[in-house]
Write an enzyme that holds these catalytic residues in place. Structure first.
Site, short mmCIF file in Angstrom:
data_model
loop_
_atom_site.label_atom_id
_atom_site.label_comp_id
_atom_site.label_asym_id
_atom_site.label_seq_id
_atom_site.Cartn_x
_atom_site.Cartn_y
_atom_site.Cartn_z
N LEU A 51 -107.21 26.78 38.18
CA LEU A 51 -107.17 25.65 37.72
C LEU A 51 -108.64 25.01 37.68
O LEU A 51 -108.80 23.81 37.28
CB LEU A 51 -106.41 24.47 38.79
CG LEU A 51 -105.01 25.16 38.99
CD1 LEU A 51 -104.49 23.93 39.96
CD2 LEU A 51 -104.18 25.07 37.92
N ASN A 96 -108.97 24.58 32.75
CA ASN A 96 -109.27 23.64 33.73
C ASN A 96 -108.04 22.62 33.63
O ASN A 96 -107.96 21.96 32.88
CB ASN A 96 -110.72 22.99 33.67
CG ASN A 96 -111.03 22.24 34.96
OD1 ASN A 96 -110.34 21.90 35.83
ND2 ASN A 96 -112.12 21.75 34.73
N CYS A 97 -107.27 22.65 34.74
CA CYS A 97 -106.16 21.89 34.70
C CYS A 97 -106.12 20.71 35.47
O CYS A 97 -105.03 19.90 35.72
CB CYS A 97 -104.97 22.85 35.23
SG CYS A 97 -104.80 24.24 34.25
N VAL A 98 -106.93 20.39 36.51
CA VAL A 98 -106.97 18.96 37.36
C VAL A 98 -108.33 18.42 37.07
O VAL A 98 -109.16 18.77 36.22
CB VAL A 98 -106.74 19.66 38.61
CG1 VAL A 98 -105.33 19.90 39.14
CG2 VAL A 98 -107.70 20.86 39.36
#
Lengths: 426, 131
Positions: free
Chosen positions: A209, A241-243
């Site tokens: 993430l 990048n997910c957060v």
């Protein structure tokens, strides 16, 4: 390198029998796109939806935002290393669907953030409330591990964006913009009196993430290198990048990097925009030392007079930011940093987790801790199931009347550290 | 390189417990940071950054760090404290205190997600250290 971006203005998106672009309208047959997603057996189903500016729609949790493009002249294709082979991109001609975005959404982990409101006060903070959004929510097979889930949805987004971009092939663009950088010697001869300016982009590279990829390579494995800024316009840099929705750089922002746009606008007038240097933000401290040493060395070897340095994320990368700034300044290269702030809800706390007197020229993207109340909207694309669990939220976030009390952190690109948002300070 | 892992993440203990030296703390994230701060003040050296790049310290209950044991020098009973490690851990503790801590997380699926992310970030540091 010389790249032409042909802009095709999309004024509406509609579901239709046949996928095509006609009269500025993107017609989408979701059944055409489904097989592109489902070719990965880890994805069980996908649904598409459309969100338009001004509609009472909330998209969450957002994973990535991508601009569909197609390469019509020159080497390579879009998203090298993923959809296309790894030819060096960034030259020739690329067509881009402007005014729209492909948004990938859906739960990957239970604390994933990313809110795009298409109306109301939240819409003012995200640039993606102004785009026509085709939203793609994937459902994966049972029992899929988090790493596999993230990778499957990430790659499906690139495939669908490329498929949509193909619809533009053969269409006359509404506007064409040319981006061109010179070779080192050519630039010195052409602009002998202009300051030599570079752009250093720090990429988030820490693990699940928290990753970014360059030509398909996990960027935590690279040592800093030089690229033409036009390479990123063809999808050479993509986001995993997910957060930290507010200050991550979605793929769309790499494709439309505002720092690069502004430097090109001044290229040949007030500056000689020499190149882009990419570096990483690793967990291991010796990696940080090595990468910042290399970045400073490249700035010196290229005889740069000044650079702009952008980061991604908060906390750990603040140390990379300061290491880069200190070392580049120590080489006699003037450095401006672009960051955002976590200055507490009252704005009175220390903004960054690291600091140094060399960082004396700073552009802020805003305070991510600022609190905002988001109204209840009529429709949610994705799910609100996790809204209390995400960064910038608390167990009081989802209030009884359906409104949300959150920090700006939850809103996609609200405090973007490439300056893609609307906030700053003087 | 000789180092040890300081963690409160049971998944890290499970994953690295047999192949690496792991000091497990049965406590909160802040307990890991303060224990690291104590060790650093006694001469141990930080090898990985004590903050993440995206997940905020008030959000996840877990933190795993790589540390190197300090070496005594001169006539002192303790190794000298490493100034950079002191600075980084001090900033990390201050940063943690700045964020409002949320309600304790009890949902096992959510806890597992946080453990997996913490393990992934630590693994990237271990891979660098073991090269």
């Amino acid at each position: 390198m010389r790249l032409e971006i042909g802009k095709i203005n999309i004024t509406d998106i509609r579901f239709a029998e046949k996928s095509k672009i006609e009269g500025g309208v993107l017609y989408v047959n979701a059944e055409d796109l489904k097989p592109v997603v489902l070719e990965d057996e880890k994805i069980r189903d996908v649904c598409f939806d459309i969100a338009k500016p001004g509609e009472s729609v909330r998209i969450t949790p957002v994973k990535d935002v991508i601009e569909p493009r197609v390469k019509v002249e020159g080497k390579g294709g879009e998203f090298p290393g993923w959809v296309s082979k790894v030819d060096t991109v960034g030259s020739g001609k690329t067509l881009a669907l402007k005014g729209m975005a492909l948004v990938t959404a859906g739960k990957i982990v239970g604390f994933q953030d990313g809110v795009i409101d298409m109306t109301g006060p939240g819409a003012d903070y995200t640039p993606f409330s102004k785009t026509l959004n085709l939203v793609m929510v994937c459902e994966t097979v049972e029992g899929l591990k988090q790493h596999d889930y993230e990778a499957a949805v990430r790659k499906a987004g690139f495939r669908v964006a490329a498929k949509l971009g193909e619809l533009a092939r053969g269409i006359e663009p509404d506007e064409t913009v040319v981006y061109e950088t010179c070779g080192i010697k050519e630039g010195i001869e052409k602009y002998p009196d202009l300051p030599r300016v570079g752009y250093v982009a720090m990429l988030q590279t820490q693990g699940l993430l928290h990753d970014t990829y360059v030509y398909g390579v996990d960027a935590k494995q690279i040592i800093p290198t030089i690229i033409s800024p036009t390479e990123a316009m063809d999808g050479a840099i993509v986001s995993g990048n997910c957060v930290s929705a507010c200050d991550k750089n979605p793929t769309y922002v790499h494709q439309n990097n505002p720092v690069v746009e502004d430097l090109f606008a001044q290229h040949g007038k007030t500056i000689n925009f020499v190149c882009e240097i990419i570096t990483n933000e690793n967990v291991y401290l010796a990696d940080k030392e090595r990468s910042s040493n290399m970045t400073a060395k490249l700035c010196r070897m290229l005889d740069l007079d000044g650079i702009i340095l952008t980061q991604e994320g908060f906390g750990n990368p603040d140390t990379d930011l300061i290491m880069n700034c200190k070392k580049i300044e120590a080489e006699g290269v003037k450095t401006v940093i672009v960051t955002d702030e976590y200055a507490g809800r009252d704005g009175k706390s220390q903004s960054l987790a690291d600091a140094d007197p060399a960082a004396d020229a700073v552009v802020t993207g805003g305070n991510a801790n600022e609190v905002i109340i988001l109204p209840k909207l009529d429709k949610v694309i994705g799910t609100l199931d996790y809204i209390n669990k995400i960064a910038g939220a608390s167990d009081k976030t989802l209030r009884e009347d359906g409104t949300l009390e959150v920090e700006l952190q939850v809103i996609t690109a609200s405090t973007n550290e490439m300056g893609f948002g609307t906030l700053s300070a003087r | 390189m000789s180092y040890f892992i300081l963690t409160n993440n049971p998944l890290v203990k499970e994953e690295f417990g047999k192949s690496h030296e792991v000091e497990f703390i049965d406590g909160r994230l802040i307990d890991v940071l303060t224990e690291a701060r104590d060790k650093i003040s006694c001469g141990d050296i930080l090898l990985s950054h004590p903050l993440y790049g995206s997940v905020k310290p008030n959000e996840t209950p877990y933190r795993s760090l790589l540390l190197q044991r300090g070496k005594k020098s001169g006539g002192s009973d303790f190794p000298p404290a490493d100034p950079e490690s002191v600075r980084l851990i001090g900033n990390a503790v201050s940063t943690f205190e700045k964020f409002i801590v949320k309600k304790e997380i009890t949902n096992p699926l959510l806890l597992e997600d946080f453990q997996v992310v913490d393990l992934s970030l630590l693994r990237s540091a271990v891979e660098s250290a073991d090269r």
